[in-house]
Design a protein around this motif. Structure first.
Motif, PDB file in Angstrom:
ATOM      1  N   SER A   7      -2.597  41.616 -14.564  1.00  0.00           N
ATOM      2  CA  SER A   7      -2.489  42.099 -13.111  1.00  0.00           C
ATOM      3  C   SER A   7      -3.456  43.468 -13.391  1.00  0.00           C
ATOM      4  N   VAL A   8      -3.359  43.389 -11.690  1.00  0.00           N
ATOM      5  CA  VAL A   8      -4.580  44.989 -11.382  1.00  0.00           C
ATOM      6  C   VAL A   8      -3.647  45.932 -10.124  1.00  0.00           C
ATOM      7  N   TYR A   9      -3.353  46.850 -10.784  1.00  0.00           N
ATOM      8  CA  TYR A   9      -2.405  47.960 -10.239  1.00  0.00           C
ATOM      9  C   TYR A   9      -2.900  49.198  -9.842  1.00  0.00           C
ATOM     10  N   LEU A  10      -3.265  49.442  -8.923  1.00  0.00           N
ATOM     11  CA  LEU A  10      -3.584  49.683  -7.468  1.00  0.00           C
ATOM     12  C   LEU A  10      -3.047  51.108  -6.858  1.00  0.00           C
ATOM     13  N   VAL A  11      -3.037  52.044  -6.338  1.00  0.00           N
ATOM     14  CA  VAL A  11      -2.566  53.038  -6.024  1.00  0.00           C
ATOM     15  C   VAL A  11      -1.472  52.818  -5.234  1.00  0.00           C
ATOM     16  N   ASP A  12      -1.461  51.679  -4.089  1.00  0.00           N
ATOM     17  CA  ASP A  12      -0.872  51.601  -3.293  1.00  0.00           C
ATOM     18  C   ASP A  12      -0.215  50.554  -2.999  1.00  0.00           C
ATOM     19  N   ARG A  13      -0.654  49.143  -4.516  1.00  0.00           N
ATOM     20  CA  ARG A  13      -1.004  47.678  -4.281  1.00  0.00           C
ATOM     21  C   ARG A  13      -0.702  47.470  -5.642  1.00  0.00           C
ATOM     22  N   THR A  14      -0.363  45.928  -6.530  1.00  0.00           N
ATOM     23  CA  THR A  14      -0.211  45.048  -7.240  1.00  0.00           C
ATOM     24  C   THR A  14      -1.379  43.661  -6.942  1.00  0.00           C
ATOM     25  N   VAL A  15      -1.997  43.498  -7.574  1.00  0.00           N
ATOM     26  CA  VAL A  15      -2.772  42.447  -7.538  1.00  0.00           C
ATOM     27  C   VAL A  15      -2.491  40.701  -8.797  1.00  0.00           C
ATOM     28  N   PRO A  16      -1.694  40.848  -8.912  1.00  0.00           N
ATOM     29  CA  PRO A  16      -0.524  39.921  -9.472  1.00  0.00           C
ATOM     30  C   PRO A  16      -1.497  38.735 -10.295  1.00  0.00           C
ATOM     31  N   MET A  17      -1.615  38.512 -11.444  1.00  0.00           N
ATOM     32  CA  MET A  17      -1.721  37.770 -12.901  1.00  0.00           C
ATOM     33  C   MET A  17      -1.734  35.894 -12.128  1.00  0.00           C
ATOM     34  N   LEU A  18      -0.253  36.336 -11.772  1.00  0.00           N
ATOM     35  CA  LEU A  18       0.185  35.067 -11.404  1.00  0.00           C
ATOM     36  C   LEU A  18       0.407  35.669  -9.769  1.00  0.00           C
ATOM     37  N   PRO A  19       0.219  34.327  -9.672  1.00  0.00           N
ATOM     38  CA  PRO A  19       1.477  33.616  -7.623  1.00  0.00           C
ATOM     39  C   PRO A  19       2.393  34.299  -8.084  1.00  0.00           C
ATOM     40  N   GLU A  20       2.875  34.858  -6.221  1.00  0.00           N
ATOM     41  CA  GLU A  20       3.877  35.631  -6.140  1.00  0.00           C
ATOM     42  C   GLU A  20       5.090  34.853  -6.409  1.00  0.00           C
ATOM     43  N   HIS A  21       5.042  33.543  -6.297  1.00  0.00           N
ATOM     44  CA  HIS A  21       6.345  32.222  -6.128  1.00  0.00           C
ATOM     45  C   HIS A  21       6.046  32.324  -7.897  1.00  0.00           C
ATOM     46  N   LEU A  22       5.402  32.986  -8.530  1.00  0.00           N
ATOM     47  CA  LEU A  22       6.175  32.841 -10.058  1.00  0.00           C
ATOM     48  C   LEU A  22       6.217  34.397 -10.276  1.00  0.00           C
ATOM     49  N   SER A  23       5.591  35.572 -10.103  1.00  0.00           N
ATOM     50  CA  SER A  23       5.442  36.814 -10.501  1.00  0.00           C
ATOM     51  C   SER A  23       6.665  37.111  -9.703  1.00  0.00           C
ATOM     52  N   ASN A  24       7.058  37.122  -9.234  1.00  0.00           N
ATOM     53  CA  ASN A  24       7.791  37.851  -8.007  1.00  0.00           C
ATOM     54  C   ASN A  24       9.242  37.863  -8.222  1.00  0.00           C
ATOM     55  N   GLY A  25       9.276  35.659  -8.191  1.00  0.00           N
ATOM     56  CA  GLY A  25      10.290  35.308  -7.908  1.00  0.00           C
ATOM     57  C   GLY A  25      10.775  34.475  -8.829  1.00  0.00           C
ATOM     58  N   ILE A  26       9.925  32.577  -9.090  1.00  0.00           N
ATOM     59  CA  ILE A  26      10.707  31.969 -10.492  1.00  0.00           C
ATOM     60  C   ILE A  26      11.020  32.592 -11.678  1.00  0.00           C
ATOM     61  N   CYS A  27       9.902  33.689 -11.844  1.00  0.00           N
ATOM     62  CA  CYS A  27       9.878  34.079 -13.198  1.00  0.00           C
ATOM     63  C   CYS A  27      10.639  35.543 -13.264  1.00  0.00           C
ATOM     64  N   SER A  28      10.414  36.459 -12.820  1.00  0.00           N
ATOM     65  CA  SER A  28      11.090  37.383 -12.619  1.00  0.00           C
ATOM     66  C   SER A  28      12.265  37.521 -13.108  1.00  0.00           C
ATOM     67  N   LEU A  29      12.787  38.860 -13.186  1.00  0.00           N
ATOM     68  CA  LEU A  29      14.190  38.004 -14.026  1.00  0.00           C
ATOM     69  C   LEU A  29      14.810  39.252 -12.988  1.00  0.00           C
ATOM     70  N   ARG A  30      15.383  38.571 -11.685  1.00  0.00           N
ATOM     71  CA  ARG A  30      15.800  38.936 -10.258  1.00  0.00           C
ATOM     72  C   ARG A  30      17.544  39.199 -10.876  1.00  0.00           C
ATOM     73  N   PRO A  31      18.088  40.230 -10.855  1.00  0.00           N
ATOM     74  CA  PRO A  31      20.208  40.230 -11.181  1.00  0.00           C
ATOM     75  C   PRO A  31      20.750  39.522 -10.548  1.00  0.00           C
ATOM     76  N   HIS A  32      21.687  39.004 -11.429  1.00  0.00           N
ATOM     77  CA  HIS A  32      22.417  37.745 -10.279  1.00  0.00           C
ATOM     78  C   HIS A  32      21.823  35.953 -10.644  1.00  0.00           C
ATOM     79  N   GLU A  33      20.690  35.974 -11.021  1.00  0.00           N
ATOM     80  CA  GLU A  33      20.254  34.568 -11.274  1.00  0.00           C
ATOM     81  C   GLU A  33      20.026  34.036 -12.565  1.00  0.00           C
ATOM     82  N   GLU A  34      20.089  33.540 -12.728  1.00  0.00           N
ATOM     83  CA  GLU A  34      19.713  32.244 -14.284  1.00  0.00           C
ATOM     84  C   GLU A  34      18.618  32.375 -14.431  1.00  0.00           C
TER      85      GLU A  34
END
Length: 762
Positions: free
Chosen positions: A321-348
């Motif tokens: 992933s690339v971290y610029l000043v104002d944004r993240t360009v993720p290595m994986l699509p957001e459905h995975l990186s920010n969704g299914i794979c992200s260890l969000r609270p109160h989710e198995e």
């Protein structure tokens, strides 16, 4: 008869023919290097003072006869490359200083002899020997392999004529764009252009628009331009996004039954305030024997991304992933990186975990690695966790304070065992909705950051040891694995650090075990804290360090003091971590050793992409710093000299860490010579010296957003400009373009600038 009282025998006279033979033999044997007179004299055993003039004369004669080449003033090299065809890499510069690299040596190429080769092209050249007092030159006779490359800039349209005014430091000429190749681009658009033709008789190449990024000056257009400049993707292919959206979490009872269940154990994440991809979580509980169990739970990305799939190929290509000043360009699509794979609270969530049993002193009693399932109880920001550490109260305060206590013991032991401690603040920005920087501030690592860091380091080390350590008495070799390695410091740079440190009364070991050397560096950094020598010596210490890379050949991690180390804890944002997860799965199942050559290729690619991502991140920071400082032209700041070159002084402002150049041509009070060995510029008349680490006062003179460059002017302590030389002093100043040794290139603030700053990434 006079008696010879000398204790040494008189040196045997060596004929010029024999000297020439010895010189030619030595230089041909060491054909890839250049040597000065003293080095040659020592090598051929002609060091007597009576042999000096003969040796110098023979060197001049051999160079005049083109038998050897004087590559720079007083430095000679075998003539194997001269007058013959050779293949090298072309280096093009916007300041016209083109060259070809042969055997690591740059040979000048005039534009008329370049065949319009572009930077990075593989070319065949003929090198002509240098005339006396001049550098050798090369002539391109064939472009063997044209490197596929693009140029970023702004479209300029006047009537029927359109061209790209490039931002590139590798191309001075504008690129002419035929009307039918504009792809809808208009005057003032930021665009990516590919050169399609450059005829020998034409001054300007012709090209076609690859993509329109937006209007010049718009934040998104400029950030995308930075990504494109480094060859990094700035949008996701639709087919990759589509493939990602088809993936479901799939946390079935059968899947849970196949894993160790941590859903009932207190678990939480600690991440930056603006993070969305939570790829690590910590669990903690007290065991019946009084010890503590700490789980380092990592998103199980490889459960969802199959090897060789379209998602895997895209992730492997991006590598990070690339971290610029104002944004993240993720290595994986957001459905995975920010969704299914992200260890969000109160989710198995499905995880791959390293579990540790620790005693009161944070000694690891036992550990295991395996696939797990968790349910995070709380998402902490670093600031929230820090408040608990400082106040002792808040959600899960008992668990947070326990982990903090254990982490501090792990950290203390790590430094005791030889890890190096570099603490440097990171630059961050407050920006408005349009991307304009409103404030520059520092992000410093506090206890909450260090808490997470220590357990991630422990997990990474443990995973590497599991694969990399052969069992006691075992004759089998460790299986092929991906390591994160960090080589020992550059001996020359370390020796120079020790030499400079000695001048300030400090001692740095340059030999002995890594543990001993690192302890001495840590002691130095501690002793100079708050002293006048801190800036200079801390900068030199950082610059002596090597860069960490990925490889299958384990040499250990010097900076951390670990014989075995890898990256296991961030598979959402680093492809090597995905590689490690797959290898772990394979070896936990008693699988055979993986293909070393294939893994090494992937490691090399990942290391290269990591460096490009770091360069893009620095470029985005530099852009925002210059944008911020545009509103502060004429203001005076205190700063630290962070770099010294023959073309000027780089100064980093204390208030906001913005860095700019004081061009040597603007040091009006004297003519300054560059002392490379002592990192300083010295005035010939006034003997004024500007050294790396010195505190200075500067005025913001220029802010060029297109080139991401700040120029400063030195001022006196009372804020007055430095006085220029007058009369005789002014008239006697040499032209700065001809200063220094023959062969040294001149530079100006509008030319290419290179930050020579070390940065450790564990």
């Amino acid at each position: 008869m006079n008696k010879d009282t000398s204790s040494r025998p008189r040196a045997r006279r060596i004929s010029k023919a024999e000297l020439a033979e010895r010189i030619m033999s030595f230089l041909q044997k060491e054909s890839k290097q250049a040597f000065n007179y003293k080095q040659i004299a020592f090598a051929i055993d002609a060091t007597a003072s009576s042999q000096r003039m003969d040796l110098l004369n023979v060197l001049d004669e051999l160079a005049a006869a083109e038998a050897i080449t004087e590559v720079s003033l007083g430095r000679y090299k075998a003539n194997s490359n001269r007058g013959t065809e050779n293949v090298g890499t072309f280096v093009r510069r916007s300041n016209g200083k083109n060259a070809v690299i042969l055997d690591d040596e740059p040979i000048m190429v005039a534009e008329r002899n370049s065949m319009h080769a572009l930077n990075g092209d593989t070319v065949r050249v003929v090198v002509s020997a240098a005339r006396k007092g001049q550098d050798p030159e090369a002539r391109v006779i064939e472009i063997i392999e044209a490197k596929d490359q693009i140029f970023i800039g702004t479209i300029k349209t006047e009537g029927n004529y359109s061209a790209l005014i490039t931002d590139s430091k590798y191309l001075a000429a504008d690129i002419v764009i035929p009307r039918g190749k504009l792809k809808g681009g208009k005057d003032g658009d930021k665009a990516i252009v590919r050169i399609t033709q450059w005829r020998d008789e034409e001054m300007n190449p012709r090209g076609e628009v690859v993509d329109i990024l937006g209007r010049k000056g718009e934040n998104t257009a400029e950030m995308h331009a930075i990504l494109a400049e480094f060859g990094l993707p700035y949008r996701y292919p639709e087919n990759v996004d589509k493939a990602a959206r088809k993936i479901e979490a799939g946390i079935t009872p059968e899947e849970i039954a196949s894993r160790e269940d941590f859903r009932g154990v207190t678990t939480f994440t600690i991440d930056p305030r603006d993070a969305k991809d939570f790829d690590d979580a910590l669990s903690v509980r007290r065991l019946a024997n009084g010890h503590y169990e700490v789980g380092v739970h990592i998103a199980d990305v490889t459960h969802y991304v199959a090897p060789g799939s379209i998602l895997d190929k895209e992730a492997q290509s991006r590598a990070t992933s690339v971290y610029l000043v104002d944004r993240t360009v993720p290595m994986l699509p957001e459905h995975l990186s920010n969704g299914i794979c992200s260890l969000r609270p109160h989710e198995e969530k499905l995880t791959f975990s390293a579990i540790f049993e620790l005693d009161e002193n944070a000694e690891v009693i036992a550990s295991r690695i395996g696939r797990t399932v968790i349910c995070s109880d709380r998402r902490f920001t670093y600031e929230e966790a820090q408040e608990i550490i400082e106040t002792g109260s808040g959600d899960y305060s008992e668990e947070v304070l326990l982990l903090d206590s254990l982490a501090k013991k792990l950290r203390a032991r790590r430094f005791e065992q030889g890890a190096i401690e570099f603490n440097r603040a990171e630059v961050r920005f407050n920006i408005d909705e349009s991307g304009k920087p409103l404030e520059v501030f520092f992000k410093e690592s506090k206890d909450s950051n260090k808490l997470v860091e220590e357990f991630m380091l422990l997990a990474n080390k443990t995973v590497a040891e599991y694969v990399g350590k052969a069992g006691k008495g075992s004759r089998s070799k460790p299986k092929t694995f991906v390591y994160r390695v960090h080589d020992a410091p550059d001996p020359e740079k370390l020796a120079n650090l020790a030499l400079i440190a000695r001048q300030f009364g400090h001692k740095v070991k340059t030999d002995g075990s890594p543990r001993e050397v690192n302890r001495s560096i840590n002691r130095l950094l501690k002793d100079i804290k708050g002293t006048g020598a801190e800036n200079l010596l801390a900068i030199l210490a950082i610059r002596s360090m090597a860069k960490a890379i990925y490889t299958t050949d384990n040499i250990g991690h010097y900076g951390l003091g670990f014989p075995h180390y890898t990256h296991f804890t961030s598979p959402i944002r680093r492809y090597p971590d995905m590689m490690v997860h797959r290898l772990l799965e394979r070896y936990l199942a008693k699988g055979r050793s993986a293909d070393k050559a294939r893994l090494e290729d992937q490691c090399r690619h990942s290391s290269e992409m990591e460096q490009l991502a770091a360069n893009a991140e620095r470029a985005s920071i530099k852009y925002k710093q210059v944008e911020y400082m545009q509103g502060r032209l004429g203001e005076i700041f205190t700063g630290t000299i962070s770099g010294v070159t023959e073309w000027g002084l780089y100064v980093e402002l204390d208030e906001n860490l913005c860095e700019g150049l004081v061009p040597v041509r603007d040091l009006a009070d004297d003519f300054y010579d560059y002392d490379e060995k002592n990192y300083c510029l010295k005035g010939r008349r006034t003997h004024t010296k500007y050294t790396l680490g010195d505190k200075v006062h500067v005025q913001v003179a220029r802010a060029d957003l297109d080139k991401k460059q700040l120029d400063f002017a030195l001022v006196s302590d009372d804020g007055q400009p430095l006085k220029a030389r007058t009369g005789k002093d002014s008239a006697s100043r040499p032209n700065p373009r001809h200063q220094g040794k023959k062969g040294k290139r001149s530079h100006s603030s509008s030319g290419s600038r290179r930050r020579n700053k070390g940065q450790r990434r564990s």
